[in-house]
Design a protein around this motif. Structure first.
Motif, PDB file in Angstrom:
ATOM      1  N   GLN A  16      28.173  33.488  32.857  1.00 13.37           N
ATOM      2  CA  GLN A  16      29.629  33.489  33.045  1.00 13.37           C
ATOM      3  C   GLN A  16      30.290  34.674  32.352  1.00 13.37           C
ATOM      4  OE1 GLN A  16      30.582  29.567  31.627  1.00 13.37           O
ATOM      5  NE2 GLN A  16      30.438  28.671  33.673  1.00 13.37           N
ATOM      6  N   THR A  17      29.891  34.951  31.123  1.00 19.12           N
ATOM      7  CA  THR A  17      30.468  36.065  30.380  1.00 19.12           C
ATOM      8  C   THR A  17      30.216  37.380  31.096  1.00 19.12           C
ATOM      9  OG1 THR A  17      30.222  34.931  28.269  1.00 19.12           O
ATOM     10  CG2 THR A  17      30.380  37.331  28.184  1.00 19.12           C
ATOM     11  N   ASN A  18      29.002  37.564  31.562  1.00 18.49           N
ATOM     12  CA  ASN A  18      28.670  38.828  32.200  1.00 18.49           C
ATOM     13  C   ASN A  18      29.203  38.929  33.620  1.00 18.49           C
ATOM     14  OD1 ASN A  18      27.088  40.578  30.293  1.00 18.49           O
ATOM     15  ND2 ASN A  18      26.157  38.574  29.979  1.00 18.49           N
ATOM     16  N   LEU A  19      29.431  37.809  34.278  1.00 23.15           N
ATOM     17  CA  LEU A  19      30.132  37.865  35.566  1.00 23.15           C
ATOM     18  C   LEU A  19      31.570  38.344  35.370  1.00 23.15           C
ATOM     19  CD1 LEU A  19      28.882  34.676  37.449  1.00 23.15           C
ATOM     20  CD2 LEU A  19      28.533  37.066  38.112  1.00 23.15           C
ATOM     21  N   ARG A  20      32.203  37.897  34.271  1.00 21.45           N
ATOM     22  CA  ARG A  20      33.552  38.394  33.959  1.00 21.45           C
ATOM     23  C   ARG A  20      33.532  39.890  33.683  1.00 21.45           C
ATOM     24  NH1 ARG A  20      34.060  33.349  31.549  1.00 21.45           N
ATOM     25  NH2 ARG A  20      33.366  34.078  29.515  1.00 21.45           N
ATOM     26  N   LYS A  21      32.543  40.345  32.914  1.00 22.16           N
ATOM     27  CA  LYS A  21      32.418  41.780  32.631  1.00 22.16           C
ATOM     28  C   LYS A  21      32.191  42.568  33.913  1.00 22.16           C
ATOM     29  CE  LYS A  21      30.628  41.362  27.929  1.00 22.16           C
ATOM     30  NZ  LYS A  21      29.485  41.620  27.036  1.00 22.16           N
ATOM     31  N   LEU A  22      31.370  42.029  34.779  1.00 20.19           N
ATOM     32  CA  LEU A  22      31.097  42.672  36.058  1.00 20.19           C
ATOM     33  C   LEU A  22      32.372  42.790  36.883  1.00 20.19           C
ATOM     34  CD1 LEU A  22      28.566  43.698  37.621  1.00 20.19           C
ATOM     35  CD2 LEU A  22      28.450  41.442  38.653  1.00 20.19           C
ATOM     36  N   HIS A  23      33.140  41.711  36.917  1.00 20.20           N
ATOM     37  CA  HIS A  23      34.408  41.701  37.658  1.00 20.20           C
ATOM     38  C   HIS A  23      35.394  42.711  37.070  1.00 20.20           C
ATOM     39  CE1 HIS A  23      38.437  40.178  38.741  1.00 20.20           C
ATOM     40  NE2 HIS A  23      37.858  39.969  39.899  1.00 20.20           N
ATOM     41  N   GLU A  24      35.515  42.742  35.750  1.00 15.22           N
ATOM     42  CA  GLU A  24      36.433  43.683  35.101  1.00 15.22           C
ATOM     43  C   GLU A  24      36.037  45.131  35.376  1.00 15.22           C
ATOM     44  OE1 GLU A  24      36.400  42.601  30.964  1.00 15.22           O
ATOM     45  OE2 GLU A  24      37.259  40.620  31.373  1.00 15.22           O
ATOM     46  N   ALA A  25      34.746  45.417  35.307  1.00 11.45           N
ATOM     47  CA  ALA A  25      34.278  46.778  35.568  1.00 11.45           C
ATOM     48  C   ALA A  25      34.526  47.158  37.024  1.00 11.45           C
ATOM     49  CB  ALA A  25      32.800  46.907  35.232  1.00 11.45           C
ATOM     50  N   ALA A  26      34.297  46.225  37.939  1.00  8.49           N
ATOM     51  CA  ALA A  26      34.559  46.491  39.357  1.00  8.49           C
ATOM     52  C   ALA A  26      36.039  46.766  39.582  1.00  8.49           C
ATOM     53  CB  ALA A  26      34.089  45.318  40.211  1.00  8.49           C
ATOM     54  N   HIS A  27      36.884  46.022  38.896  1.00  7.62           N
ATOM     55  CA  HIS A  27      38.333  46.240  39.010  1.00  7.62           C
ATOM     56  C   HIS A  27      38.706  47.636  38.503  1.00  7.62           C
ATOM     57  CE1 HIS A  27      42.583  45.399  39.151  1.00  7.62           C
ATOM     58  NE2 HIS A  27      42.685  45.777  37.881  1.00  7.62           N
ATOM     59  N   GLN A  28      38.122  48.051  37.384  1.00  2.00           N
ATOM     60  CA  GLN A  28      38.398  49.389  36.846  1.00  2.00           C
ATOM     61  C   GLN A  28      37.976  50.472  37.831  1.00  2.00           C
ATOM     62  OE1 GLN A  28      36.343  49.539  33.105  1.00  2.00           O
ATOM     63  NE2 GLN A  28      37.884  48.313  32.032  1.00  2.00           N
ATOM     64  N   ILE A  29      36.831  50.281  38.460  1.00  2.00           N
ATOM     65  CA  ILE A  29      36.348  51.268  39.430  1.00  2.00           C
ATOM     66  C   ILE A  29      37.253  51.297  40.658  1.00  2.00           C
ATOM     67  CG2 ILE A  29      34.455  51.800  41.024  1.00  2.00           C
ATOM     68  CD1 ILE A  29      32.569  50.694  38.790  1.00  2.00           C
ATOM     69  N   ALA A  30      37.647  50.118  41.132  1.00  3.79           N
ATOM     70  CA  ALA A  30      38.506  50.055  42.314  1.00  3.79           C
ATOM     71  C   ALA A  30      39.882  50.641  42.040  1.00  3.79           C
ATOM     72  CB  ALA A  30      38.635  48.604  42.782  1.00  3.79           C
ATOM     73  N   ALA A  31      40.386  50.495  40.815  1.00  7.38           N
ATOM     74  CA  ALA A  31      41.719  50.998  40.478  1.00  7.38           C
ATOM     75  C   ALA A  31      41.713  52.479  40.121  1.00  7.38           C
ATOM     76  CB  ALA A  31      42.289  50.190  39.307  1.00  7.38           C
ATOM     77  N   ALA A  32      40.540  53.043  39.883  1.00  8.19           N
ATOM     78  CA  ALA A  32      40.459  54.434  39.422  1.00  8.19           C
ATOM     79  C   ALA A  32      41.135  55.433  40.361  1.00  8.19           C
ATOM     80  CB  ALA A  32      39.005  54.818  39.172  1.00  8.19           C
ATOM     81  N   PRO A  33      40.924  55.372  41.673  1.00  5.68           N
ATOM     82  CA  PRO A  33      41.588  56.354  42.541  1.00  5.68           C
ATOM     83  C   PRO A  33      43.116  56.253  42.503  1.00  5.68           C
ATOM     84  CG  PRO A  33      39.789  55.291  43.715  1.00  5.68           C
ATOM     85  CD  PRO A  33      39.964  54.560  42.415  1.00  5.68           C
ATOM     86  N   ALA A  34      43.618  55.044  42.396  1.00  5.66           N
ATOM     87  CA  ALA A  34      45.072  54.851  42.352  1.00  5.66           C
ATOM     88  C   ALA A  34      45.661  55.405  41.063  1.00  5.66           C
ATOM     89  CB  ALA A  34      45.416  53.367  42.485  1.00  5.66           C
TER      90      ALA A  34
END
Length: 79
Positions: A16-34
Motif C-alpha cells: 500500500q505504501t509503495n502503491l501511493r509512492k508509485l501514484h505520486e511519482a506518476a502524478h509528478q511525471i504527468a504534471a511535468a509538461p504542464a
C-alpha cells in the motif's frame, strides 16, 4: 499465528505504501509538461517509480511465501 498475521500486515502495508509512492511519482511525471519541466526533472520521479515497483514486488514475494508456508502447514495437519 500472530507472527504470520504480523508478516502479512507488514507485507500489505509495504504494498500500500509503495502503491501511493508509485501514484505520486506518476502524478509528478504527468504534471511535468504542464509545469514546463524538462526531461532531467522527471528523472527523480522515474527512479522513485522503479524503487516503488521493486518494493511492491518484494512484498508480494513475502505474501506468496507466507501463503505457501500456511498451505504446507495445513497439508501436514490433514495428513
Amino acid at each position: 499465528m500472530d507472527k504470520i498475521t504480523g508478516i502479512n500486515t507488514t507485507a500489505l502495508d509495504g504494498i500500500q505504501t509503495n502503491l501511493r509512492k508509485l501514484h505520486e511519482a506518476a502524478h509528478q511525471i504527468a504534471a511535468a509538461p504542464a509545469q514546463g519541466a524538462g526531461p532531467v526533472e522527471v528523472v527523480e520521479p522515474l527512479v522513485e517509480m522503479i524503487e516503488a515497483q521493486h518494493a511492491i514486488e518484494a512484498s508480494a514475494v513475502v505474501l506468496r511465501r507466507v501463503n505457501d508456508t500456511l498451505d504446507s502447514v495445513l497439508e501436514a495437519l490433514r495428513s
